[in-house]
Motif scaffolding. Structure first.
Motif, short mmCIF file in Angstrom:
data_model
loop_
_atom_site.label_atom_id
_atom_site.label_comp_id
_atom_site.label_asym_id
_atom_site.label_seq_id
_atom_site.Cartn_x
_atom_site.Cartn_y
_atom_site.Cartn_z
N GLY A 41 0.80 -1.22 0.00
CA GLY A 41 0.00 0.00 0.00
C GLY A 41 0.83 1.27 0.00
O GLY A 41 0.29 2.36 -0.14
N TYR A 42 2.15 1.16 0.19
CA TYR A 42 3.01 2.34 0.17
C TYR A 42 3.20 2.77 -1.28
O TYR A 42 3.51 1.94 -2.14
CB TYR A 42 4.37 2.02 0.81
N THR A 49 1.19 12.48 -1.58
CA THR A 49 0.44 11.47 -0.84
C THR A 49 0.41 11.83 0.63
O THR A 49 0.99 12.83 1.06
CB THR A 49 1.09 10.08 -1.01
N LYS A 50 -0.25 10.99 1.41
CA LYS A 50 -0.31 11.25 2.86
C LYS A 50 1.06 11.07 3.52
O LYS A 50 1.26 11.50 4.64
CB LYS A 50 -1.34 10.36 3.52
N TYR A 51 2.01 10.43 2.83
CA TYR A 51 3.35 10.23 3.38
C TYR A 51 4.28 11.41 3.08
O TYR A 51 5.40 11.44 3.55
CB TYR A 51 3.97 8.95 2.82
#
Length: 98
Positions: A41-42, A49-51
């Motif tokens: 999912g990464y 992205t949320k990261y």
């Protein structure tokens, strides 16, 4: 007695050499020691992205401002030392510094 010591030494050597195989965690290594794999999912690219950390430019420039202020204080200390021969660490105590 010598035979049992030889057997024990062989067992200890076998355990020491075989320890690497016991540490395998199931990852696929590109090269020895380069076994990082992203979790499922990464995303392939982190930007957007949320990261994505999305650093604030004002926060990033704080260290540069701090270093510039430090250089300015050090220049005042050196100037005062060259003029008087007295080193004063606290810049607020240098006459004419403020």
């Amino acid at each position: 007695m010598k035979r049992s010591l030889t057997i024990m030494a062989g067992l200890v050597a076998g355990i020491a050499l075989g320890g690497g195989a016991l540490a395998y965690d199931g990852t696929n290594c590109r090269a020895p020691g380069n076994c990082w794999e992203p979790k499922p999912g990464y995303p392939e690219t982190v930007a957007g992205t949320k990261y994505d950390p999305q650093h604030d430019p004002a926060e990033l420039s704080k260290q540069a401002e701090s270093l510039a202020a430090m250089d300015e204080r050090n220049a005042m200390r050196v100037k005062h030392f060259k003029e008087t021969g007295e080193f004063i660490y606290d810049v607020s105590k240098i006459p004419g510094a403020n």
